[in-house]
Motif scaffolding. Structure first.
Motif, PDB file in Angstrom:
ATOM      1  N   PHE A 144       0.814  -1.213   0.000  1.00  0.00           N
ATOM      2  CA  PHE A 144       0.000   0.000   0.000  1.00  0.00           C
ATOM      3  C   PHE A 144       0.849   1.265   0.000  1.00  0.00           C
ATOM      4  O   PHE A 144       0.396   2.330  -0.415  1.00  0.00           O
ATOM      5  N   LEU A 145       2.082   1.193   0.457  1.00  0.00           N
ATOM      6  CA  LEU A 145       2.942   2.373   0.503  1.00  0.00           C
ATOM      7  C   LEU A 145       3.231   2.932  -0.881  1.00  0.00           C
ATOM      8  O   LEU A 145       3.499   4.120  -1.033  1.00  0.00           O
ATOM      9  N   ASN A 189       1.100   3.047  -3.318  1.00  0.00           N
ATOM     10  CA  ASN A 189      -0.128   3.568  -3.900  1.00  0.00           C
ATOM     11  C   ASN A 189      -0.278   5.063  -3.643  1.00  0.00           C
ATOM     12  O   ASN A 189       0.509   5.654  -2.915  1.00  0.00           O
ATOM     13  N   LEU A 190      -1.291   5.645  -4.234  1.00  0.00           N
ATOM     14  CA  LEU A 190      -1.578   7.059  -4.014  1.00  0.00           C
ATOM     15  C   LEU A 190      -1.937   7.307  -2.557  1.00  0.00           C
ATOM     16  O   LEU A 190      -2.504   6.450  -1.891  1.00  0.00           O
ATOM     17  N   HIS A 191      -1.638   8.497  -2.102  1.00  0.00           N
ATOM     18  CA  HIS A 191      -1.969   8.902  -0.748  1.00  0.00           C
ATOM     19  C   HIS A 191      -2.929  10.082  -0.795  1.00  0.00           C
ATOM     20  O   HIS A 191      -3.075  10.742  -1.838  1.00  0.00           O
ATOM     21  N   VAL A 192      -3.571  10.352   0.299  1.00  0.00           N
ATOM     22  CA  VAL A 192      -4.529  11.444   0.375  1.00  0.00           C
ATOM     23  C   VAL A 192      -3.892  12.729  -0.149  1.00  0.00           C
ATOM     24  O   VAL A 192      -2.778  13.077   0.217  1.00  0.00           O
ATOM     25  N   GLU A 216      -2.874  13.337  -3.231  1.00  0.00           N
ATOM     26  CA  GLU A 216      -2.115  13.174  -4.474  1.00  0.00           C
ATOM     27  C   GLU A 216      -3.080  13.088  -5.658  1.00  0.00           C
ATOM     28  O   GLU A 216      -4.187  12.566  -5.532  1.00  0.00           O
TER      29      GLU A 216
END
Length: 64
Positions: A21-22, A24-27, A29
């Motif tokens: 998950f790291l 992946n997109l983050h809040v 982005e």
């Protein structure tokens, strides 16, 4: 097996999946453009088409 997913949750065994998950997109982005189906019309639309009309909020999650 319990009524849920595990009899016992083994955090170490789950670590590789959680670390994925790291990447992946983050809040906050910006998501890359991609095609998706309009659930009302069945038509395929692109995310960039929706952006041209204003703010887009997309939420993804499991269907379980």
């Amino acid at each position: 097996m319990s009524d849920y997913n595990y009899d016992v949750f083994d955090m170490q065994a789950e670590r590789p999946r959680q670390e994925a998950f790291l990447a992946n997109l983050h809040v906050g982005e910006r998501a890359p453009d991609f095609a998706l189906e309009d659930l009302d019309s069945g038509e395929t639309v692109r995310l960039k088409e929706l952006w041209s009309k204003g703010l887009v909020t997309a939420e993804f999650g499991p269907f379980t």
